[in-house]
Scaffold this motif. Structure first.
Motif, PDB file in Angstrom:
ATOM      1  N   ILE A   1      21.675 -48.854  94.354  1.00  0.00           N
ATOM      2  CA  ILE A   1      21.899 -47.523  93.800  1.00  0.00           C
ATOM      3  C   ILE A   1      21.989 -46.492  94.920  1.00  0.00           C
ATOM      4  N   LEU A   2      23.074 -45.723  94.909  1.00  0.00           N
ATOM      5  CA  LEU A   2      23.271 -44.624  95.856  1.00  0.00           C
ATOM      6  C   LEU A   2      22.687 -43.347  95.270  1.00  0.00           C
ATOM      7  N   TYR A   3      21.922 -42.624  96.086  1.00  0.00           N
ATOM      8  CA  TYR A   3      21.346 -41.351  95.670  1.00  0.00           C
ATOM      9  C   TYR A   3      20.952 -40.586  96.929  1.00  0.00           C
ATOM     10  N   ALA A   4      20.536 -39.351  96.763  1.00  0.00           N
ATOM     11  CA  ALA A   4      20.120 -38.527  97.896  1.00  0.00           C
ATOM     12  C   ALA A   4      18.697 -38.907  98.297  1.00  0.00           C
ATOM     13  N   SER A   5      18.568 -39.608  99.393  1.00  0.00           N
ATOM     14  CA  SER A   5      17.260 -40.129  99.797  1.00  0.00           C
ATOM     15  C   SER A   5      16.316 -39.041 100.291  1.00  0.00           C
ATOM     16  N   ASN A   6      16.848 -37.861 100.598  1.00  0.00           N
ATOM     17  CA  ASN A   6      15.999 -36.760 101.063  1.00  0.00           C
ATOM     18  C   ASN A   6      15.715 -35.753  99.954  1.00  0.00           C
ATOM     19  N   ASN A   7      15.975 -36.140  98.715  1.00  0.00           N
ATOM     20  CA  ASN A   7      15.721 -35.300  97.554  1.00  0.00           C
ATOM     21  C   ASN A   7      14.546 -35.896  96.777  1.00  0.00           C
ATOM     22  N   PRO A   8      13.391 -35.239  96.787  1.00  0.00           N
ATOM     23  CA  PRO A   8      12.200 -35.822  96.167  1.00  0.00           C
ATOM     24  C   PRO A   8      12.376 -36.206  94.694  1.00  0.00           C
TER      25      PRO A   8
ATOM     26  N   GLY B   1      24.962  -5.064 111.938  1.00  0.00           N
ATOM     27  CA  GLY B   1      23.687  -5.616 112.371  1.00  0.00           C
ATOM     28  C   GLY B   1      22.834  -6.167 111.248  1.00  0.00           C
ATOM     29  N   SER B   2      23.274  -6.010 109.993  1.00  0.00           N
ATOM     30  CA  SER B   2      22.490  -6.522 108.863  1.00  0.00           C
ATOM     31  C   SER B   2      22.636  -8.030 108.758  1.00  0.00           C
ATOM     32  N   SER B   3      21.562  -8.691 108.323  1.00  0.00           N
ATOM     33  CA  SER B   3      21.604 -10.152 108.203  1.00  0.00           C
ATOM     34  C   SER B   3      20.539 -10.618 107.220  1.00  0.00           C
ATOM     35  N   ILE B   4      20.828 -11.708 106.550  1.00  0.00           N
ATOM     36  CA  ILE B   4      19.849 -12.373 105.703  1.00  0.00           C
ATOM     37  C   ILE B   4      20.038 -13.875 105.867  1.00  0.00           C
ATOM     38  N   THR B   5      19.087 -14.640 105.313  1.00  0.00           N
ATOM     39  CA  THR B   5      19.150 -16.094 105.376  1.00  0.00           C
ATOM     40  C   THR B   5      18.938 -16.669 103.983  1.00  0.00           C
ATOM     41  N   ALA B   6      19.824 -17.541 103.578  1.00  0.00           N
ATOM     42  CA  ALA B   6      19.682 -18.278 102.326  1.00  0.00           C
ATOM     43  C   ALA B   6      19.422 -19.743 102.660  1.00  0.00           C
ATOM     44  N   ALA B   7      18.951 -20.493 101.678  1.00  0.00           N
ATOM     45  CA  ALA B   7      18.688 -21.913 101.896  1.00  0.00           C
ATOM     46  C   ALA B   7      19.467 -22.737 100.890  1.00  0.00           C
ATOM     47  N   TRP B   8      19.919 -23.911 101.329  1.00  0.00           N
ATOM     48  CA  TRP B   8      20.535 -24.886 100.433  1.00  0.00           C
ATOM     49  C   TRP B   8      19.988 -26.256 100.786  1.00  0.00           C
ATOM     50  N   ASN B   9      20.102 -27.185  99.843  1.00  0.00           N
ATOM     51  CA  ASN B   9      19.402 -28.463 100.031  1.00  0.00           C
ATOM     52  C   ASN B   9      20.235 -29.544 100.701  1.00  0.00           C
ATOM     53  N   GLN B  10      21.477 -29.257 101.004  1.00  0.00           N
ATOM     54  CA  GLN B  10      22.342 -30.272 101.616  1.00  0.00           C
ATOM     55  C   GLN B  10      23.222 -29.611 102.657  1.00  0.00           C
ATOM     56  N   ALA B  11      23.453 -30.302 103.751  1.00  0.00           N
ATOM     57  CA  ALA B  11      24.242 -29.747 104.844  1.00  0.00           C
ATOM     58  C   ALA B  11      25.729 -29.739 104.520  1.00  0.00           C
ATOM     59  N   PHE B  12      26.393 -28.734 105.017  1.00  0.00           N
ATOM     60  CA  PHE B  12      27.857 -28.600 104.953  1.00  0.00           C
ATOM     61  C   PHE B  12      28.504 -29.680 105.815  1.00  0.00           C
TER      62      PHE B  12
ATOM     63  N   ARG C   1      20.540 -21.936 105.757  1.00  0.00           N
ATOM     64  CA  ARG C   1      19.725 -23.018 106.315  1.00  0.00           C
ATOM     65  C   ARG C   1      19.725 -24.209 105.371  1.00  0.00           C
ATOM     66  N   PHE C   2      19.703 -25.411 105.948  1.00  0.00           N
ATOM     67  CA  PHE C   2      19.693 -26.627 105.143  1.00  0.00           C
ATOM     68  C   PHE C   2      18.264 -27.149 105.065  1.00  0.00           C
ATOM     69  N   ILE C   3      17.688 -27.067 103.862  1.00  0.00           N
ATOM     70  CA  ILE C   3      16.304 -27.487 103.654  1.00  0.00           C
ATOM     71  C   ILE C   3      16.277 -28.445 102.461  1.00  0.00           C
ATOM     72  N   PRO C   4      16.350 -29.751 102.693  1.00  0.00           N
ATOM     73  CA  PRO C   4      16.402 -30.711 101.585  1.00  0.00           C
ATOM     74  C   PRO C   4      15.145 -30.717 100.727  1.00  0.00           C
ATOM     75  N   ASP C   5      13.973 -30.533 101.335  1.00  0.00           N
ATOM     76  CA  ASP C   5      12.709 -30.578 100.605  1.00  0.00           C
ATOM     77  C   ASP C   5      12.493 -29.239  99.893  1.00  0.00           C
ATOM     78  N   PRO C   6      12.459 -29.230  98.546  1.00  0.00           N
ATOM     79  CA  PRO C   6      12.332 -27.960  97.832  1.00  0.00           C
ATOM     80  C   PRO C   6      11.023 -27.223  98.125  1.00  0.00           C
ATOM     81  N   LEU C   7       9.934 -27.964  98.337  1.00  0.00           N
ATOM     82  CA  LEU C   7       8.675 -27.304  98.676  1.00  0.00           C
ATOM     83  C   LEU C   7       8.748 -26.635 100.044  1.00  0.00           C
ATOM     84  N   ALA C   8       9.494 -27.262 100.960  1.00  0.00           N
ATOM     85  CA  ALA C   8       9.694 -26.643 102.274  1.00  0.00           C
ATOM     86  C   ALA C   8      10.518 -25.366 102.141  1.00  0.00           C
TER      87      ALA C   8
END
Length: 612
Positions: free
Chosen positions: A453-460, A39-50, A306-313
């Motif tokens: 130029i290609l880059y991550a458009s959702n990365n501030p 029943g134990s669980s935690i949540t981590a965040a990363w900035n890009q989706a799998f 969780r996928f959270i691209p915005d670091p402030l979020a």
């Protein structure tokens, strides 16, 4: 109470994976095995989706994928956070049988199963060899015209009679040197591989296998697991091109998905965790694998990423208790925001990822293939405001540690770095030279100066870097356009998709050879179609060079050639910030990928978490 930690320094690091971010803990070799808490669980965040469970393809080779794949696909070794290579003897063993010729036997332990209960055995190892060596591939096939420029994946027009494993193996190094079909052991759980020549990093070539029985079932329409395994062995032993073509096609794309697949056999796992849920662009949930019997048994039953691209979020989610662990791309705003949060631990320092701009030598978006011209490459490199990027975006985070990275191969501070940086012409690009760039562009004779130029458009931070580069290059006469995309990782290396790319390479090992697929002709990480005969020769020499001083000498020559060829520019070593709540303990990041996830099996929910 908030605890501030300083991350440990780093040494020279090798193997690279595409990074979406920079990417007490146990640093033992097997975890403390304190037991699963139901029943134990935690949540981590990363900035890009799998997006792919196969991180060995040119499409799937990204940190966002391999963070998760590391936990769901077991293998023969891994790096801890010292960092040092750990032999995962609870999965299996590998033995150096002979040095001349270099011969290695890999054996999976008896009783090691896939999550569906099917034993992991020689069929899985043999298919892994076929994929990672490409020894059975159809000769001289070029998949370029069958790659979708919008997604980076192979199109439906890909020929069905072609054997092509998209692992990027080359005959000069790694598994590409194992061209002879391995010998299967009498136990049915081992294979013996003989290399065509010595290879200095032989311990690092055999990455975690995918389930051979699933690949055969789906590609050859076989229902029984054991029959599917036998079909794999038969196809490889007889070099059955029709069966191998079908299996290679499925190996390339069958494990690509952006939400939970309807066919759950596609998430068949061998590691301590398995994918149990995936909501598109939102999160992946990993649940403890009931069939896992290795030493790295998890303590926490469920980890949601969780996928959270915005670091402030991501910081806000940590403060709100929505996530427990974050490692966002560091900015001054991030460090300031974290200072105001109680009940967390913050770790900062330099990481194993470096930022860089690569130029497409071929297959660019510009109809004139603008960067095939060396004068234009040099001109563009002169416009990239490297120091301004470091001063405005990185210094506010880590202060005096924020420096230009002046080498394509060496990490700042590593042995050989200073001498290489002094002799590789990187100093020519320490400051912007608009007039020099304008003159070179004029002398080049190009008429279409568009550079997309290609880059991550959702990365501030990347958005800010792109803006600075665009403004500077336009002053010299370039027309810089925006190829930014949230799906940038899958587009890297795709013909016709862009002219230059801005992203980070994340180090995954200490191997001296494992950054070389970035520069060798047709290497898996050679995403900009670069080729230099002498560079290829140096790489071949490095593959068989065991003397440390000679390794450095060869790498310094290679580094110099890359700058002289106007390959592109390196910019900075990533600042790394990890923050986690008091709900979880044993978080102790590594400088190597998968950074925070390397010991996820050791993570524990604390008393602070159970009191909520």
């Amino acid at each position: 109470m908030k605890r501030i930690l300083t991350a440990v320094g780093f040494t020279a690091v090798g193997a690279l994976v595409i990074s979406g971010c920079a990417a007490g803990g146990s640093d033992t070799d097997g975890g403390d095995d304190s037991g699963l808490v139901e029943g134990s669980s935690i949540t981590a965040a990363w900035n890009q989706a799998f997006y792919s469970m196969n991180g060995n393809t040119s499409f799937g080779n990204a940190t966002a994928n391999n963070n998760i794949n590391y936990l769901v696909l077991d293998g023969f070794n891994y790096y801890n956070n010292t960092p040092e290579l750990v032999k995962n003897t609870s999965f299996g063993t590998y033995e150096l049988v002979s040095e001349d010729p270099l011969t290695v036997t890999y054996t999976v332990n008896e009783g090691v199963n896939w999550s569906d209960g099917t034993p992991i055995d020689a069929a899985d190892l043999m298919l892994n060899w076929a994929a990672l060596s490409r020894a059975l591939d159809t000769p001289d096939f070029d998949p370029g015209e069958f790659t979708d420029p919008e997604t980076g994946e192979f199109t439906d027009a890909f020929p069905e009679d072609i054997v092509y494993f998209d692992s990027g193996a080359t005959p000069e190094s790694g598994m590409g040197l194992v061209t002879e079909t391995p010998e299967i052991g009498e136990d049915g759980r081992s294979i013996t591989m003989t290399f065509d020549q010595p290879f200095v990093d032989w311990e690092l070539v055999f990455s975690s296998p995918l389930p051979a029985h699933i690949i055969a079932k789906k590609s050859l329409e076989i229902e029984d697991n054991e029959e599917a395994k036998q079909a794999v062995l038969d196809a490889i032993e007889s070099e059955d091109a029709e069966a191998l073509a079908a299996m290679s096609a499925f190996w390339n794309g069958g494990f690509n998905f952006t939400s939970m697949p309807d066919d759950t056999e596609l998430v068949t796992a061998s590691g301590p965790y398995m994918i149990s849920d995936y909501q598109a662009d939102q999160f992946v949930t990993l649940t403890a694998n009931p069939e896992y019997a290795g030493e790295n048994s998890p303590n926490i039953e469920e980890i949601t990423i969780r996928f959270i691209p915005d670091p402030l979020a991501a910081v806000q989610a940590l403060e709100n208790g929505e996530v427990d662990i974050i490692q966002p791309q560091a900015t001054a705003d991030i460090t300031d925001a974290l200072e105001g949060i109680d009940g967390i631990t913050v770790s900062t320092g330099l990481g194993g990822t470096y930022e860089h701009v690569d130029l497409q030598f071929d297959q660019g978006r510009n109809p004139e293939n603008i960067f095939s011209n060396p004068q234009v490459r040099e001109a563009f490199m002169k416009t990239i405001p490297r120091q301004e990027i470091v001063t405005t975006l990185i210094e506010p985070i880590i202060g005096d540690d924020a420096i230009l990275r002046d080498s394509q191969l060496f990490v700042p501070g590593a042995e050989g770095y200073d001498e290489s940086a002094a002799n590789n012409t990187s100093a020519d690009y320490a400051e912007v030279d608009i007039e020099g760039a304008r003159q070179l562009l004029e002398d080049s004779g190009v008429t279409n100066t568009e550079v997309c130029i290609l880059y991550a458009s959702n990365n501030p931070r990347r958005v800010n870097e792109f803006a600075l580069i665009q403004q500077s290059a336009n002053e010299a006469g370039f027309e810089v356009t925006d190829c930014g995309s949230e799906d940038w990782g899958g587009l890297l290396g795709t013909p016709g998709a862009y002219d230059a790319s801005l992203f980070g390479w994340q180090s995954t090992s200490l191997g001296v050879t494992n950054s070389l697929p970035t520069f060798v002709t047709n290497g898996i990480n050679n995403l900009n179609y670069y080729s230099n005969e002498r560079v290829d020769e140096i790489i071949s020499e490095l593959n068989v060079t065991f003397d440390a001083e000679q390794q450095i000498t060869l790498q310094q020559e290679l580094d110099r050639l890359l700058w002289e060829d106007f390959y592109g520019v390196t910019i900075f070593q990533f600042p790394e910030v990890t923050a986690y709540s008091d709900r979880v303990t044993n978080i102790d990041p590594s400088i190597l990928a998968p950074t925070i996830f390397w010991n996820a099996w050791d993570w524990e929910v604390t008393d602070a978490g159970t009191e909520e």
